[in-house]
Design an enzyme around this catalytic site. Structure first.
Site, PDB file in Angstrom:
ATOM      1  N   GLU A 284     -16.871   2.799  -4.881  1.00  0.00           N
ATOM      2  CA  GLU A 284     -15.912   2.781  -3.768  1.00  0.00           C
ATOM      3  C   GLU A 284     -16.465   3.486  -2.543  1.00  0.00           C
ATOM      4  OE1 GLU A 284     -11.981   4.256  -4.738  1.00  0.00           O
ATOM      5  OE2 GLU A 284     -11.275   2.247  -5.192  1.00  0.00           O
ATOM      6  N   HIS A 305     -29.027  -2.367 -28.005  1.00  0.00           N
ATOM      7  CA  HIS A 305     -28.916  -3.576 -28.822  1.00  0.00           C
ATOM      8  C   HIS A 305     -28.048  -4.626 -28.145  1.00  0.00           C
ATOM      9  CE1 HIS A 305     -30.911  -1.509 -32.191  1.00  0.00           C
ATOM     10  NE2 HIS A 305     -30.431  -0.456 -31.551  1.00  0.00           N
ATOM     11  N   LYS A 419      -4.559  -6.576  -3.039  1.00  0.00           N
ATOM     12  CA  LYS A 419      -3.148  -6.164  -3.003  1.00  0.00           C
ATOM     13  C   LYS A 419      -2.332  -7.162  -2.180  1.00  0.00           C
ATOM     14  CE  LYS A 419      -3.964  -1.199  -3.330  1.00  0.00           C
ATOM     15  NZ  LYS A 419      -3.922   0.065  -2.599  1.00  0.00           N
TER      16      LYS A 419
HETATM   17  O1  PA5 Z   1     -10.437   6.856  -4.586  1.00  0.00           O
HETATM   18  C1  PA5 Z   1      -9.390   6.395  -4.155  1.00  0.00           C
HETATM   19  O2  PA5 Z   1      -8.876   6.806  -3.097  1.00  0.00           O
HETATM   20  C2  PA5 Z   1      -8.642   5.332  -4.927  1.00  0.00           C
HETATM   21  O3  PA5 Z   1      -9.328   4.934  -6.045  1.00  0.00           O
HETATM   22  C3  PA5 Z   1      -7.268   5.857  -5.330  1.00  0.00           C
HETATM   23  O4  PA5 Z   1      -7.415   7.017  -6.102  1.00  0.00           O
HETATM   24  C4  PA5 Z   1      -6.475   4.809  -6.135  1.00  0.00           C
HETATM   25  O5  PA5 Z   1      -6.377   3.628  -5.405  1.00  0.00           O
HETATM   26  C5  PA5 Z   1      -5.074   5.339  -6.458  1.00  0.00           C
HETATM   27  O6  PA5 Z   1      -4.394   5.654  -5.297  1.00  0.00           O
HETATM   28  P1  PA5 Z   1      -3.087   6.531  -5.298  1.00  0.00           P
HETATM   29  O7  PA5 Z   1      -3.414   7.895  -5.792  1.00  0.00           O
HETATM   30  O8  PA5 Z   1      -2.640   6.538  -3.865  1.00  0.00           O
HETATM   31  O9  PA5 Z   1      -2.097   5.848  -6.210  1.00  0.00           O
END
Ligand code: PA5
Length: 443
Positions: A284, A305, A419
């Site tokens: 990310e 394996h 989303k």
């Molecule tokens: O690293 C990030 O910001 C994302 O992976 C969030 O943690 C994830 O989308 C969950 O978001 P939230 O804590 O707002 O539910």
């Protein structure tokens, strides 16, 4: 002495003075706050800012939940899930599920939309007392919100609204979001996710610390390990002693040389979720603007394996980072056998960890010979202190890596695309036009 060791001697990279100073400059940007995403740098000084009082409040809340429930359902996704799961799995007994009543169990929900997973969770806890920790920074993420609605209803059905307020803890933004509103209205105790700490950098906030304390993990020791690594990777530490800067520089040099995939591997199955946490952290943070190493993972020797063939002889676009553990917690020796039908007497008297170590060294050389450069990160043992250091080591290197790559490591704009489509397909109010358009595409 540093908690971790980094061995880059088999990476095939010779770091030039120019590369070293680029990495040091990227590190400095995390401190001067002059880089992209500079309002999300709260994690840099986070370990050293955690007070004994904060740890005590988290531990007291965890004790309360442990006292009132056999099962604590921890609800969250992405950065609001993976850190806690990673450390909890690393610290747990691999066969805990076969062992009877050994205290409250923390289980996870909200990281999928699977009906069967949710049904089976509800079914498994039918006869067990229940509590929940719900975690969402935005307070609006669909997966945890759906899971929480279901678990909340189950808790309220059993214990009433008042009872639920004693068994549910929310971790969210200090002021915004549906979860914050809901927690305030229902009177749930809350913990705050700092504004300047993004999800995937939040494992050392209550997001990770409360579920871990509830799982019986020594969070004070975890934080101490992270504090040591914060010091050891400070901007004042010269490049040649700064492990996070070195790791970031080597992986960037490999990327520049044409490697596109980094595989994180370990010879300890307990570290499998550390791989998952690491994949999210780097995926990310770096995968944007058409750039970034693809973070993959293997658990060894199992994957020798399955993926081993590809790693040895497939496309030469990858390198490996191996998480090596210097010592096991327990001792198991291979016994001699009078008949020796399996031909294994040459191993008699040896500890399994020694055999595992030889596998690791043999694989390292085989892969290097096959054109897969190797980086090794060694931790002394799988314990809270080393894990705390490891988490912070990777976070710091990730920040540096993102800046070396020229991206904002602290946003995730690409996560919104799915989303939008999902909301349109589910006919969420406000998505009427998108709904029509997407349904036409699916005909
Ligand atoms: O690293 C990030 O910001 C994302 O992976 C969030 O943690 C994830 O989308 C969950 O978001 P939230 O804590 O707002 O539910």
């Amino acid at each position: 002495m540093a908690v971790l060791k980094l061995d880059i001697s088999k990476s095939g990279v010779t770091l030039t003075p120019a590369m070293k100073s680029r990495a040091s400059e990227a590190l400095s940007l995390l401190y001067s706050k002059q880089g992209a995403g500079n309002d999300f740098l709260g994690w840099v000084h986070l370990p050293s800012s955690i007070t004994a009082e904060e740890i005590a409040r988290i531990e007291a809340t965890a004790q309360h939940l442990r006292a009132c429930a056999e099962v604590i359902v921890c609800i969250g996704i992405g950065g609001s899930y993976l850190g806690a799961r990673a450390v909890a799995e690393a610290m747990s007994d691999s066969f805990a599920f076969l062992q009877g009543n050994k205290g409250p169990k923390v289980v996870f929900a909200g990281q999928n939309l699977s009906e069967d997973y949710t049904y089976e969770l509800l079914d498994a806890v039918r006869e067990k007392s229940l509590a929940a920790i719900v975690i969402s920074k935005s307070g609006t993420t669909t997966e945890p919100a759906v899971a929480f609605r279901i678990i909340k209803a189950e808790i309220e059905k059993r214990y009433g609204k008042q009872g639920a307020a004693e068994r549910i803890v929310a971790i969210t933004d200090r002021a915004r979001g549906a979860l914050k509103t809901l927690a305030t209205n229902e009177g749930y105790p809350t913990f705050v996710i700092p504004d300047d700490v993004g999800g995937r950098f939040s494992v050392l906030t209550p997001v990770g610390l409360l579920p871990l304390a509830a799982a019986g993990v020594d969070i004070a020791s975890l934080v101490r390990g992270a504090q040591e690594m914060e010091k050891d990777t400070d901007e004042s530490v010269p490049f040649d002693e700064n492990l996070s800067a070195q790791y970031a520089a080597v992986r960037y040099a490999l990327y520049e040389s044409g490697k596109k995939i980094e595989i994180l591997g370990s010879y300890e199955p307990k570290l499998q979720y550390i791989n998952e946490w690491w994949k999210q952290l780097y995926g990310e943070s770096e995968g944007k603007d058409g750039k970034g190493l693809f973070p993959a993972s293997v658990t060894l020797t199992a994957d020798l394996h399955s993926m081993g063939q590809y790693v040895q002889e497939g496309e030469r676009t990858m390198f490996e980072t191996i998480l090596s553990v210097a010592s096991s917690k327990h001792e198991v020796r291979i016994e001699p056998d009078a008949e020796n039908l399996d031909g294994l007497n040459y191993l008699a008297g040896k500890r399994l960890s020694e055999v595992n170590r030889m596998a690791e060294l043999g694989v390292q050389l085989a892969h290097v010979d096959g054109g897969v450069p190797n980086i090794r990160v060694e931790m002394p043992a799988i314990d809270e202190h080393s894990l705390g250091a490891l988490l912070y080591f990777f976070e710091k290197a990730c920040g540096i890596s993102g800046y070396l790559l020229g991206v904002n490591p602290f946003n995730q704009p690409g996560v919104e695309a799915y989303k939008k489509n999902m909301f349109a397909l589910l006919e969420k109010p406000g998505y009427e036009a998108e709904s029509k358009a997407i349904k036409a595409r699916l005909k």
